[in-house]
Design a protein around this motif. Structure first.
Motif, PDB file in Angstrom:
ATOM      1  N   SER A  63       0.853  -1.199   0.000  1.00 39.88           N
ATOM      2  CA  SER A  63       0.000   0.000   0.000  1.00 39.88           C
ATOM      3  C   SER A  63       0.885   1.244   0.000  1.00 39.88           C
ATOM      4  CB  SER A  63      -0.918   0.014   1.226  1.00 39.88           C
ATOM      5  OG  SER A  63      -0.157   0.148   2.419  1.00 39.88           O
ATOM      6  N   HIS A  64       2.028   1.148   0.660  1.00 38.61           N
ATOM      7  CA  HIS A  64       3.023   2.218   0.666  1.00 38.61           C
ATOM      8  C   HIS A  64       4.274   1.683   1.337  1.00 38.61           C
ATOM      9  CE1 HIS A  64       1.281   2.527   4.667  1.00 38.61           C
ATOM     10  NE2 HIS A  64       2.232   3.368   5.059  1.00 38.61           N
ATOM     11  N   VAL A  65       5.346   2.456   1.283  1.00 47.30           N
ATOM     12  CA  VAL A  65       6.610   1.991   1.847  1.00 47.30           C
ATOM     13  C   VAL A  65       6.860   2.701   3.174  1.00 47.30           C
ATOM     14  CG1 VAL A  65       9.090   1.742   1.480  1.00 47.30           C
ATOM     15  CG2 VAL A  65       7.510   1.465  -0.446  1.00 47.30           C
ATOM     16  N   HIS A  66       6.584   1.986   4.262  1.00 47.54           N
ATOM     17  CA  HIS A  66       6.916   2.417   5.614  1.00 47.54           C
ATOM     18  C   HIS A  66       7.411   1.186   6.367  1.00 47.54           C
ATOM     19  CE1 HIS A  66       4.653   6.492   6.292  1.00 47.54           C
ATOM     20  NE2 HIS A  66       5.869   6.652   5.822  1.00 47.54           N
ATOM     21  N   GLU A  67       8.172   1.417   7.429  1.00 45.02           N
ATOM     22  CA  GLU A  67       8.890   0.325   8.095  1.00 45.02           C
ATOM     23  C   GLU A  67       7.979  -0.824   8.518  1.00 45.02           C
ATOM     24  OE1 GLU A  67       8.021   3.099   9.475  1.00 45.02           O
ATOM     25  OE2 GLU A  67       7.206   2.642  11.458  1.00 45.02           O
ATOM     26  N   ASP A  68       6.740  -0.517   8.944  1.00 43.86           N
ATOM     27  CA  ASP A  68       5.867  -1.558   9.492  1.00 43.86           C
ATOM     28  C   ASP A  68       5.088  -2.314   8.410  1.00 43.86           C
ATOM     29  OD1 ASP A  68       4.716   1.012   9.168  1.00 43.86           O
ATOM     30  OD2 ASP A  68       3.036   0.522  10.467  1.00 43.86           O
ATOM     31  N   HIS A  69       5.203  -1.901   7.147  1.00 44.90           N
ATOM     32  CA  HIS A  69       4.466  -2.565   6.057  1.00 44.90           C
ATOM     33  C   HIS A  69       5.335  -3.518   5.254  1.00 44.90           C
ATOM     34  CE1 HIS A  69       0.746  -0.050   6.381  1.00 44.90           C
ATOM     35  NE2 HIS A  69       1.604   0.593   7.152  1.00 44.90           N
ATOM     36  N   ILE A  70       6.620  -3.622   5.618  1.00 44.03           N
ATOM     37  CA  ILE A  70       7.540  -4.451   4.828  1.00 44.03           C
ATOM     38  C   ILE A  70       8.355  -5.490   5.611  1.00 44.03           C
ATOM     39  CG2 ILE A  70       7.788  -2.872   2.863  1.00 44.03           C
ATOM     40  CD1 ILE A  70      10.240  -1.655   4.194  1.00 44.03           C
ATOM     41  N   GLY A 150      -1.072  11.105   0.400  1.00 44.60           N
ATOM     42  CA  GLY A 150      -1.279  11.979   1.551  1.00 44.60           C
ATOM     43  C   GLY A 150      -0.429  11.516   2.726  1.00 44.60           C
ATOM     44  N   HIS A 151      -0.627  10.247   3.110  1.00 46.26           N
ATOM     45  CA  HIS A 151       0.212   9.656   4.155  1.00 46.26           C
ATOM     46  C   HIS A 151       1.637   9.526   3.600  1.00 46.26           C
ATOM     47  CE1 HIS A 151       1.243   7.164   7.559  1.00 46.26           C
ATOM     48  NE2 HIS A 151       1.544   6.144   6.783  1.00 46.26           N
ATOM     49  N   THR A 152       1.759   8.932   2.422  1.00 44.19           N
ATOM     50  CA  THR A 152       2.957   9.054   1.585  1.00 44.19           C
ATOM     51  C   THR A 152       2.464   9.458   0.201  1.00 44.19           C
ATOM     52  OG1 THR A 152       2.906   6.770   0.766  1.00 44.19           O
ATOM     53  CG2 THR A 152       4.154   7.160   2.809  1.00 44.19           C
ATOM     54  N   GLY A 169      -4.850   0.232   3.846  1.00 50.36           N
ATOM     55  CA  GLY A 169      -3.495   0.601   4.257  1.00 50.36           C
ATOM     56  C   GLY A 169      -3.520   1.467   5.507  1.00 50.36           C
ATOM     57  N   ASP A 170      -2.863   2.617   5.451  1.00 49.92           N
ATOM     58  CA  ASP A 170      -2.796   3.503   6.616  1.00 49.92           C
ATOM     59  C   ASP A 170      -3.832   4.629   6.588  1.00 49.92           C
ATOM     60  OD1 ASP A 170      -1.059   2.121   8.138  1.00 49.92           O
ATOM     61  OD2 ASP A 170       0.680   3.423   7.816  1.00 49.92           O
ATOM     62  N   ILE A 171      -4.879   4.472   5.799  1.00 44.82           N
ATOM     63  CA  ILE A 171      -6.082   5.283   6.023  1.00 44.82           C
ATOM     64  C   ILE A 171      -6.810   4.482   7.090  1.00 44.82           C
ATOM     65  CG2 ILE A 171      -8.151   6.299   4.978  1.00 44.82           C
ATOM     66  CD1 ILE A 171      -6.646   6.232   2.308  1.00 44.82           C
TER      67      ILE A 171
HETATM   68 ZN   LIG Z   1       2.544   4.244   7.088  1.00 47.84          ZN
END
Ligand SMILES: [Zn+2]
Length: 299
Positions: A63-70, A150-152, A169-171
Motif C-alpha cells: 500500500s506504501h513503503v513504511h517500516e511496518d508494512h515491509i 497523503g500519508h505518503t 493501508g494507513d487510512i
Molecule cells: Zn505508514
C-alpha cells in the motif's frame, strides 16, 4: 484452501492475516488474495516476519513503503515486490526510506537502527512499480490499485471486487486521525484521498492497524467522517488558540496532535510539522495573519 493462521478472517478469495493485537503498531494486518493463477500478499507485516507466510505467495504488493508494512519481506526472499512508483525510493535504500520521513537527525539515528534490527529492513534490488489505478489479474480475482496519496506520495488502497473488500493501508480510521507529518506527506492530498474513499463500492474495509475489518458501508462512512474530523477539529482548535498572537513554539507546547501525557522523542518534531502545515494553510486561506516575525493571529 485452509489457511493456518490464528484469528485469520476469510472474505471469499481474501484472507486477512490478523496481526498481533489486531495489528496495533508495530504490528499490522496483512492481506492474502488468492486467484487461480497466483496468490498475492499485501503489506507483509511484522507478525508475518515472526510467523512466516502460511501459503506460497507469487507476488507482494505494498500500500506504501513504511517500516511496518515491509518486515515480512524477510520471509519472502526472491518474491517480486511492487509498490506505487512514488514510493519506490524507500525500498531501494535505507537512505531513501529515511528521506521519506524527513526526521531531525537526533531522532533519525535511533529510528534508522530500529528499522534494521526490529523491522528487518533490507534494500530490495529488484523493485517493480505501478502507476495510479493499476489492475492485477490473479486468475478469476482482480486487485485494483487506487492511488490515495497523503500519508505518503505513493499510498494506494486496493479494491478486490470479487470479495467486495477494500484494503485501506494507513487510512487506518483510528481516533488518532490521519498521519500527514512526514516529508513525503501532504495534508491536502490526504483530505482529497479521504473524499475519494467515500465512493468506494465494497462491503468490507480492512485497515492495516487495530481498527482491523469494518463490515458495512454505512459504518465505514461514519468512521471515515470521524477520521477526517480529527483534521478539521485540530485546525479549529488552532484558530481558537490564535485569537491571541501565537508562535510556532507556542503551538508545539500547547500540543494539537499528542496528549500531554505522551512521552516520545518524536513528539516535538510532529507537533512542529503539524503547526507549520496548518499555519501555512490558514495563512493561504486568509484565516490567520502574520503579525510579527514568527507570530500569527486569527483574522
Ligand atoms: Zn505508514
Amino acid at each position: 484452501m485452509n489457511i493456518n493462521w490464528p484469528d485469520a478472517l476469510e472474505l471469499g478469495p481474501v484472507t486477512v492475516l490478523t496481526g498481533l493485537e489486531k495489528g496495533k503498531y508495530p504490528h499490522g494486518n496483512s492481506v492474502l488474495v488468492k486467484g487461480t493463477n497466483q496468490n498475492v500478499l499485501i503489506d507483509p507485516s511484522l507478525t508475518v516476519a515472526h510467523r512466516g507466510v502460511p501459503i506460497p505467495v507469487d507476488q507482494v504488493l505494498l500500500s506504501h513503503v513504511h517500516e511496518d508494512h515491509i518486515p515480512g519481506m524477510s520471509q519472502l526472499q526472491g518474491i517480486p515486490v511492487s509498490c506505487h512508483e512514488d514510493d519506490a525510493v524507500g525500498l531501494t535504500s535505507i537512505d531513501g526510506l529515511m528521506s521519506m520521513y524527513g526526521l531531525p537527525q537526533s531522532v533519525e539515528q535511533e529510528f534508522r537502527q530500529e528499522v534494521v534490527t526490529d523491522f528487518f529492513y533490507q534494500p530490495q534490488s529488484d523493485v517493480s512499480t505501478f502507476s495510479d489505478n493499476a489492475i492485477f489479474d490473479l486468475g478469476g480475482v482482480e486487485i485494483q490499485a487506487i492511488h490515495t496519496p497523503g500519508h505518503t506520495q505513493g499510498h494506494c488502497a486496493f479494491l478486490i471486487p470479487q470479495a467486495r473488500t477494500v484494503f485501506l493501508g494507513d487510512i487506518e480510521l483510528s481516533g488518532f486521525g490521519p498521519y500527514y507529518f512526514d516529508a513525503h506527506s501532504s495534508l491536502d492530498s490526504f483530505e482529497r484521498s479521504i473524499s475519494l474513499c467515500r465512493s468506494l463500492d465494497a462491503d468490507h474495509f480492512v485497515t492495516f492497524h487495530h481498527k482491523w475489518v469494518i463490515s458495512g458501508r454505512d459504518l465505514f462512512l461514519q468512521m471515515l467522517d470521524d477520521f477526517a474530523k480529527v483534521i478539521s477539529n485540530r485546525e479549529a482548535e488552532m484558530l481558537e488558540f490564535m485569537t491571541e498572537p501565537k508562535t510556532v513554539d507556542d503551538c508545539v507546547a500547547r500540543r494539537f496532535v499528542y496528549r500531554p501525557s505522551v512521552d516520545m522523542n518524536l513528539v516535538d518534531h510532529v507537533e512542529t510539522r503539524s503547526a507549520l502545515i496548518h499555519i501555512n494553510r490558514m495563512l493561504k486561506q486568509g484565516r490567520i495573519a502574520k503579525v510579527r516575525e514568527d507570530t500569527y493571529q486569527a483574522v
